[in-house]
Design a protein around this motif. Structure first.
Motif, mmCIF file in Angstrom:
data_model
loop_
_atom_site.group_PDB
_atom_site.id
_atom_site.type_symbol
_atom_site.label_atom_id
_atom_site.label_comp_id
_atom_site.label_asym_id
_atom_site.label_seq_id
_atom_site.Cartn_x
_atom_site.Cartn_y
_atom_site.Cartn_z
ATOM 1 N N THR A 56 -4.631 3.606 -12.270
ATOM 2 C CA THR A 56 -5.952 3.653 -11.651
ATOM 3 C C THR A 56 -5.970 2.862 -10.344
ATOM 4 N N GLU A 57 -7.003 3.118 -9.559
ATOM 5 C CA GLU A 57 -7.173 2.378 -8.307
ATOM 6 C C GLU A 57 -7.323 0.884 -8.578
ATOM 7 N N ASN A 58 -8.096 0.535 -9.597
ATOM 8 C CA ASN A 58 -8.286 -0.877 -9.926
ATOM 9 C C ASN A 58 -6.973 -1.549 -10.319
ATOM 10 N N ASP B 41 0.836 -1.203 0.000
ATOM 11 C CA ASP B 41 0.000 0.000 0.000
ATOM 12 C C ASP B 41 0.870 1.252 0.000
ATOM 13 N N TRP C 178 0.629 3.105 -3.685
ATOM 14 C CA TRP C 178 -0.152 4.342 -3.636
ATOM 15 C C TRP C 178 0.758 5.564 -3.631
ATOM 16 N N LYS D 243 1.655 6.310 -7.166
ATOM 17 C CA LYS D 243 0.531 6.959 -7.860
ATOM 18 C C LYS D 243 0.459 8.440 -7.492
ATOM 19 N N TYR D 244 0.490 8.741 -6.201
ATOM 20 C CA TYR D 244 0.340 10.124 -5.757
ATOM 21 C C TYR D 244 1.539 10.990 -6.135
#
Length: 229
Positions: free
Chosen positions: A215-217, A201, A205, A208-209
């Protein structure tokens, strides 16, 4: 020798997430070259060195260059770069005018991969990736970003994709996933019941940030695959 050509985005994403160090062990496992182009070097080093907020990230890149983890590919074929620029930026129009959708760093990165016989590209930027891999999906993205209607020019898109050919594109999120799978991140697994999940996580994540277009998926699927493999 096999190689990967890096756009600036993935290196920035990794640097902002304090994960730039994973490139060295990843390269050792890869057994090939990691290249950036002169335009990408300017984006990663020369420009941020002038901004105190980003100076340390620039110094990290300089360190990787000194160590040979990343090398600058100086011999960009200008004829290929010019043709890519001309073709890519005439694939879509807005208000009847050609829309500039790809810039110098991305153009040089694609030209680098083509010069190296279509070796892979590491790129987080969604526009260029879609234009190469799924050009028909780009219209929706551009319209949403620009808050206006854009029109594709099918013949120009076909000419561009034919010229570029098939180039494998990976993102910083895939580099992070590979680092986890290879055990490079094992020292960061906390002594918790769901330690591996917590680490994934944090790094997925965080990537991504920090700028990776994912995407979340996709993150959930990557995490599931890594935890069950």
């Amino acid at each position: 020798m096999k190689s990967l050509c890096f756009d600036s985005g993935p290196i920035i994403s990794l640097a902002m997430g304090r994960l730039l160090w994973i490139l060295k062990p990843l390269k050792e496992h890869f057994g090939g070259k990691f290249y950036i182009t002169p335009s990408v070097r300017r984006e990663l080093v020369e420009r941020p060195l002038k901004i105190k907020r980003f100076q340390f990230e620039a110094l990290e890149v300089i360190k990787l260059l000194k160590e040979g983890v990343i090398e600058v590919y100086d011999t960009i074929p200008q004829n290929i770069a010019n043709k890519l620029d001309h073709m890519a930026n005439k694939t879509y129009t807005r208000d009847g005018r050609p829309l500039k959708i790809i810039h110098s760093g991305e153009i040089e990165t694609v030209a680098c991969a083509m010069a190296l016989k279509n070796h892979g590209i590491v790129m987080d930027e969604r526009t260029t990736r879609l234009l190469i891999e799924k050009p028909t999906q780009l219209k929706k993205l551009l319209g949403r970003r620009l808050h206006t209607s854009v029109q594709p020019i099918p013949q120009n898109i076909k000419e561009f994709t034919t010229f570029v050919g098939k180039i494998k594109i990976i993102r910083s999120i895939e580099l992070v996933a590979a680092a986890y799978k290879l055990g490079i991140l094992n020292d960061y697994i906390p002594a918790l019941r769901n330690g591996k999940s917590t680490l994934l996580d944090a790094v997925l994540w965080g990537t991504k940030y920090n700028g990776c277009a994912v995407t979340e998926n996709e993150i959930l699927e990557i995490k599931k695959t890594l935890l069950t493999s």
